[in-house]
Design a protein around this motif. Structure first.
Motif, PDB file in Angstrom:
ATOM      1  N   GLY A 292      -7.741 -46.471  19.915  1.00  7.57           N
ATOM      2  CA  GLY A 292      -8.690 -46.826  20.957  1.00  7.57           C
ATOM      3  C   GLY A 292      -8.367 -46.143  22.277  1.00  7.57           C
ATOM      4  O   GLY A 292      -7.196 -45.935  22.609  1.00  7.57           O
ATOM      5  N   LEU A 293      -9.405 -45.796  23.029  1.00  8.59           N
ATOM      6  CA  LEU A 293      -9.251 -45.155  24.340  1.00  8.59           C
ATOM      7  C   LEU A 293     -10.230 -45.793  25.314  1.00  8.59           C
ATOM      8  O   LEU A 293     -11.437 -45.800  25.071  1.00  8.59           O
ATOM      9  CB  LEU A 293      -9.545 -43.655  24.256  1.00  8.59           C
ATOM     10  CG  LEU A 293      -8.417 -42.722  23.834  1.00  8.59           C
ATOM     11  CD1 LEU A 293      -8.968 -41.316  23.665  1.00  8.59           C
ATOM     12  CD2 LEU A 293      -7.297 -42.735  24.856  1.00  8.59           C
ATOM     13  N   ILE A 294      -9.711 -46.325  26.412  1.00  8.71           N
ATOM     14  CA  ILE A 294     -10.563 -46.961  27.415  1.00  8.71           C
ATOM     15  C   ILE A 294     -10.203 -46.409  28.789  1.00  8.71           C
ATOM     16  O   ILE A 294      -9.022 -46.341  29.145  1.00  8.71           O
ATOM     17  CB  ILE A 294     -10.401 -48.490  27.419  1.00  8.71           C
ATOM     18  CG1 ILE A 294     -10.536 -49.039  26.001  1.00  8.71           C
ATOM     19  CG2 ILE A 294     -11.426 -49.133  28.341  1.00  8.71           C
ATOM     20  CD1 ILE A 294     -10.169 -50.501  25.886  1.00  8.71           C
ATOM     21  N   ILE A 295     -11.228 -46.014  29.549  1.00  2.00           N
ATOM     22  CA  ILE A 295     -11.044 -45.524  30.919  1.00  2.00           C
ATOM     23  C   ILE A 295     -11.524 -46.613  31.872  1.00  2.00           C
ATOM     24  O   ILE A 295     -12.594 -47.202  31.672  1.00  2.00           O
ATOM     25  CB  ILE A 295     -11.834 -44.222  31.141  1.00  2.00           C
ATOM     26  CG1 ILE A 295     -11.357 -43.146  30.159  1.00  2.00           C
ATOM     27  CG2 ILE A 295     -11.682 -43.727  32.574  1.00  2.00           C
ATOM     28  CD1 ILE A 295     -12.244 -41.937  30.104  1.00  2.00           C
ATOM     29  N   TYR A 296     -10.731 -46.876  32.888  1.00  2.00           N
ATOM     30  CA  TYR A 296     -11.069 -47.903  33.866  1.00  2.00           C
ATOM     31  C   TYR A 296     -11.246 -47.265  35.245  1.00  2.00           C
ATOM     32  O   TYR A 296     -10.500 -46.344  35.616  1.00  2.00           O
ATOM     33  CB  TYR A 296      -9.973 -48.964  33.949  1.00  2.00           C
ATOM     34  CG  TYR A 296      -9.844 -49.775  32.686  1.00  2.00           C
ATOM     35  CD1 TYR A 296     -10.619 -50.908  32.466  1.00  2.00           C
ATOM     36  CD2 TYR A 296      -8.950 -49.391  31.685  1.00  2.00           C
ATOM     37  CE1 TYR A 296     -10.509 -51.639  31.292  1.00  2.00           C
ATOM     38  CE2 TYR A 296      -8.832 -50.121  30.507  1.00  2.00           C
ATOM     39  CZ  TYR A 296      -9.617 -51.238  30.324  1.00  2.00           C
ATOM     40  OH  TYR A 296      -9.508 -51.952  29.160  1.00  2.00           O
ATOM     41  N   SER A 297     -12.230 -47.769  35.976  1.00  2.00           N
ATOM     42  CA  SER A 297     -12.380 -47.432  37.389  1.00  2.00           C
ATOM     43  C   SER A 297     -11.643 -48.491  38.195  1.00  2.00           C
ATOM     44  O   SER A 297     -11.824 -49.697  37.971  1.00  2.00           O
ATOM     45  CB  SER A 297     -13.860 -47.406  37.778  1.00  2.00           C
ATOM     46  OG  SER A 297     -13.981 -47.306  39.182  1.00  2.00           O
ATOM     47  N   LEU A 298     -10.815 -48.063  39.139  1.00  2.00           N
ATOM     48  CA  LEU A 298      -9.984 -48.992  39.906  1.00  2.00           C
ATOM     49  C   LEU A 298     -10.510 -49.231  41.318  1.00  2.00           C
ATOM     50  O   LEU A 298      -9.912 -49.996  42.078  1.00  2.00           O
ATOM     51  CB  LEU A 298      -8.545 -48.462  39.976  1.00  2.00           C
ATOM     52  CG  LEU A 298      -7.862 -48.217  38.617  1.00  2.00           C
ATOM     53  CD1 LEU A 298      -6.486 -47.627  38.829  1.00  2.00           C
ATOM     54  CD2 LEU A 298      -7.784 -49.504  37.805  1.00  2.00           C
ATOM     55  N   GLU A 299     -11.627 -48.581  41.677  1.00  2.00           N
ATOM     56  CA  GLU A 299     -12.173 -48.784  43.017  1.00  2.00           C
ATOM     57  C   GLU A 299     -12.778 -50.184  43.129  1.00  2.00           C
ATOM     58  O   GLU A 299     -13.367 -50.695  42.186  1.00  2.00           O
ATOM     59  CB  GLU A 299     -13.234 -47.724  43.318  1.00  2.00           C
ATOM     60  CG  GLU A 299     -12.652 -46.335  43.524  1.00  2.00           C
ATOM     61  CD  GLU A 299     -13.704 -45.334  43.932  1.00  2.00           C
ATOM     62  OE1 GLU A 299     -13.658 -44.867  45.085  1.00  2.00           O
ATOM     63  OE2 GLU A 299     -14.558 -45.005  43.082  1.00  2.00           O
ATOM     64  N   ASN A 300     -12.638 -50.772  44.313  1.00  2.00           N
ATOM     65  CA  ASN A 300     -13.109 -52.132  44.607  1.00  2.00           C
ATOM     66  C   ASN A 300     -12.347 -53.157  43.770  1.00  2.00           C
ATOM     67  O   ASN A 300     -11.544 -53.910  44.277  1.00  2.00           O
ATOM     68  CB  ASN A 300     -14.617 -52.253  44.405  1.00  2.00           C
ATOM     69  CG  ASN A 300     -15.388 -51.318  45.328  1.00  2.00           C
ATOM     70  OD1 ASN A 300     -15.033 -51.175  46.508  1.00  2.00           O
ATOM     71  ND2 ASN A 300     -16.412 -50.665  44.815  1.00  2.00           N
ATOM     72  N   LYS A 301     -12.584 -53.174  42.450  1.00  2.00           N
ATOM     73  CA  LYS A 301     -11.754 -53.979  41.559  1.00  2.00           C
ATOM     74  C   LYS A 301     -11.752 -53.305  40.194  1.00  2.00           C
ATOM     75  O   LYS A 301     -12.701 -52.584  39.836  1.00  2.00           O
ATOM     76  CB  LYS A 301     -12.270 -55.416  41.460  1.00  2.00           C
ATOM     77  CG  LYS A 301     -13.556 -55.574  40.679  1.00  2.00           C
ATOM     78  CD  LYS A 301     -13.880 -57.052  40.478  1.00  2.00           C
ATOM     79  CE  LYS A 301     -15.090 -57.225  39.568  1.00  2.00           C
ATOM     80  NZ  LYS A 301     -15.380 -58.659  39.312  1.00  2.00           N
ATOM     81  N   PRO A 302     -10.696 -53.494  39.409  1.00  2.00           N
ATOM     82  CA  PRO A 302     -10.625 -52.822  38.108  1.00  2.00           C
ATOM     83  C   PRO A 302     -11.775 -53.226  37.201  1.00  2.00           C
ATOM     84  O   PRO A 302     -12.085 -54.412  37.062  1.00  2.00           O
ATOM     85  CB  PRO A 302      -9.283 -53.296  37.550  1.00  2.00           C
ATOM     86  CG  PRO A 302      -8.489 -53.716  38.738  1.00  2.00           C
ATOM     87  CD  PRO A 302      -9.480 -54.260  39.709  1.00  2.00           C
ATOM     88  N   MET A 303     -12.406 -52.237  36.596  1.00  2.00           N
ATOM     89  CA  MET A 303     -13.469 -52.525  35.640  1.00  2.00           C
ATOM     90  C   MET A 303     -13.582 -51.381  34.636  1.00  2.00           C
ATOM     91  O   MET A 303     -13.250 -50.228  34.946  1.00  2.00           O
ATOM     92  CB  MET A 303     -14.814 -52.732  36.345  1.00  2.00           C
ATOM     93  CG  MET A 303     -15.321 -51.536  37.136  1.00  2.00           C
ATOM     94  SD  MET A 303     -16.878 -51.875  37.984  1.00  2.00           S
ATOM     95  CE  MET A 303     -17.960 -52.158  36.584  1.00  2.00           C
ATOM     96  N   GLU A 304     -14.034 -51.726  33.441  1.00  2.00           N
ATOM     97  CA  GLU A 304     -14.160 -50.709  32.397  1.00  2.00           C
ATOM     98  C   GLU A 304     -15.243 -49.714  32.777  1.00  2.00           C
ATOM     99  O   GLU A 304     -16.353 -50.085  33.145  1.00  2.00           O
ATOM    100  CB  GLU A 304     -14.487 -51.372  31.063  1.00  2.00           C
ATOM    101  CG  GLU A 304     -14.558 -50.393  29.906  1.00  2.00           C
ATOM    102  CD  GLU A 304     -14.779 -51.077  28.572  1.00  2.00           C
ATOM    103  OE1 GLU A 304     -15.580 -50.550  27.772  1.00  2.00           O
ATOM    104  OE2 GLU A 304     -14.155 -52.141  28.328  1.00  2.00           O
ATOM    105  N   PHE A 305     -14.885 -48.432  32.668  1.00  2.00           N
ATOM    106  CA  PHE A 305     -15.825 -47.360  32.990  1.00  2.00           C
ATOM    107  C   PHE A 305     -16.407 -46.727  31.726  1.00  2.00           C
ATOM    108  O   PHE A 305     -17.608 -46.481  31.636  1.00  2.00           O
ATOM    109  CB  PHE A 305     -15.126 -46.289  33.831  1.00  2.00           C
ATOM    110  CG  PHE A 305     -15.963 -45.088  34.123  1.00  2.00           C
ATOM    111  CD1 PHE A 305     -17.003 -45.154  35.050  1.00  2.00           C
ATOM    112  CD2 PHE A 305     -15.735 -43.881  33.473  1.00  2.00           C
ATOM    113  CE1 PHE A 305     -17.790 -44.044  35.322  1.00  2.00           C
ATOM    114  CE2 PHE A 305     -16.519 -42.765  33.745  1.00  2.00           C
ATOM    115  CZ  PHE A 305     -17.543 -42.844  34.667  1.00  2.00           C
ATOM    116  N   LYS A 306     -15.554 -46.506  30.739  1.00  2.00           N
ATOM    117  CA  LYS A 306     -16.032 -45.812  29.544  1.00  2.00           C
ATOM    118  C   LYS A 306     -15.043 -46.012  28.396  1.00  2.00           C
ATOM    119  O   LYS A 306     -13.830 -46.015  28.607  1.00  2.00           O
ATOM    120  CB  LYS A 306     -16.168 -44.312  29.837  1.00  2.00           C
ATOM    121  CG  LYS A 306     -16.701 -43.483  28.679  1.00  2.00           C
ATOM    122  CD  LYS A 306     -16.680 -41.994  29.024  1.00  2.00           C
ATOM    123  CE  LYS A 306     -17.687 -41.620  30.080  1.00  2.00           C
ATOM    124  NZ  LYS A 306     -17.780 -40.141  30.253  1.00  2.00           N
TER     125      LYS A 306
END
Length: 360
Positions: free
Chosen positions: A187-201
């Protein structure tokens, strides 16, 4: 960092140089190495004037050395955890080290006071820890074999956020505002950390076998744009998060050798590190070699001689002058090959060797 030509200076460690099979690259050796294989290793951040090297090991200990201008290393401090150490990371100011362990805890080691305090916990061994210095918040990210990713304000006993992963966390990297997590089951998950961590892709793995290492890379504007992923099957994938061209993503074979009867021996990629100035990369493997690569020119820059054991981890110091690599057994050949060899950490002046090809 090092003297102009450190390999020509008098041996800083006293005595005769190491035997060729122990140190075939004739690099500087870190004194008082761990008593078991090195599982994690990081240099101090650019905010620290001196160079300090932290290494965690399967002997349950974390050690700190100061690396002097000559390449000489001075042991500074050591701490013991309740189980093998799986990851370490520095705070951005270089005053603290976070230590993830098989004892299901993460502890903060304050180097000035030499005190440790627990700052995170999971229900299974903690595989990764990363300090996040964001624009709106600062926190610690931990990934575990309990299939959880947690974010911590280290002043609080409870996590700021908990994210369920599809499988156990096997590897991760953070370069704000981006995080990449690789799990069991490829599995591969990319997270955006701006504002608050959230799944991006979520991405399908470009590799057919288990992930072993991941490292984020930046573009020429120093923006995180992609990652390199290494597997147990001697292969690395270069992946852009938002590729402008589908051909930007590619894989390449590495850490392989010609075996008997024309078959190729294939070894695991144990770690990947990007040079902080040049953007080129290093890989280390179970075959006991390191290699330097230019991903843009899609070419190998250098290969090392073969060590007597696997290379388990590697890292660059903050200005890219020093390449550190740890030599020890990684259990890739099973219990019967676990003979009692000394573990080593070597330091190599590397700035010129990692320069990209002129046309890349």
């Amino acid at each position: 960092m090092f003297t102009t030509n450190p390999l020509s200076v008098t041996n800083s460690f006293g005595g005769a140089p190491q035997a060729a099979n122990t140190n075939p690259m004739k690099d500087f050796e870190v004194v008082s190495p761990p008593e078991d294989s090195v599982s994690c290793m990081e240099f101090s951040p650019a905010s620290v004037a001196q160079n300090f090297l932290i290494a965690g090991s399967w002997d349950n200990c974390v050690r700190c050395w100061e690396v002097e201008m000559t390449g000489k290393t001075v042991p500074k401090q050591m701490k013991t955890m309740g189980g093998p150490v799986l990851d370490v990371c520095w705070s951005d100011d270089g005053g603290k080290v976070f230590i993830a362990s098989c004892d299901k805890q993460v502890k903060c080691w304050d180097l000035a006071s030499d005190q440790m305090v627990q700052v995170a916990a999971h229900d299974a061994p903690v595989k990764t820890c990363h300090w996040i210095k964001g624009t709106n918040y600062t926190c610690l990210m931990t990934g575990s074999w309990d299939k959880m990713l947690k974010f911590w304000d280290t002043r609080s006993p409870n996590p700021m956020m908990t994210i369920n992963l599809p499988e156990r966390c096997y590897c991760a990297d953070v370069d704000y505002p981006m995080a990449v997590v690789g799990t069991a089951g490829r599995g591969l998950i990319i997270y955006s950390l701006e504002n608050k961590p959230m799944e991006f892709k979520r991405q399908d793995s470009p590799l057919k076998y288990q992930h072993r290492a991941v490292s984020i890379f930046r573009d020429k504007k120093k923006t995180p744009v992609g990652y390199a992923l290494g597997s147990i099957e001697g292969r690395v994938a270069i992946q852009y998060v938002n590729p402008t061209n589908s051909k930007d993503n590619f894989t390449f074979k590495c850490h392989r050798s010609n075996g008997n009867a024309g078959y190729q021996d294939i070894y695991a990629v144990n770690d990947i590190a990007f040079h902080p100035v040049h953007g080129t990369l290093a890989t280390v493997g179970s075959d006991g070699t390191f290699s330097f690569w230019d991903k843009d020119a899609r070419t190998k820059l250098k290969s090392s001689e073969t060590m007597e054991q696997s290379i388990t981890k590697c890292c660059f110091n903050s200005n890219g002058q020093i390449f550190a690599y740890a030599v020890g057994y990684d259990w890739s050949k099973g219990h019967e090959y676990n003979v009692l060899h000394k573990n080593h950490i070597f330091l190599r002046p590397c700035y010129d060797e990692l320069k990209p090809r002129a046309n890349s």
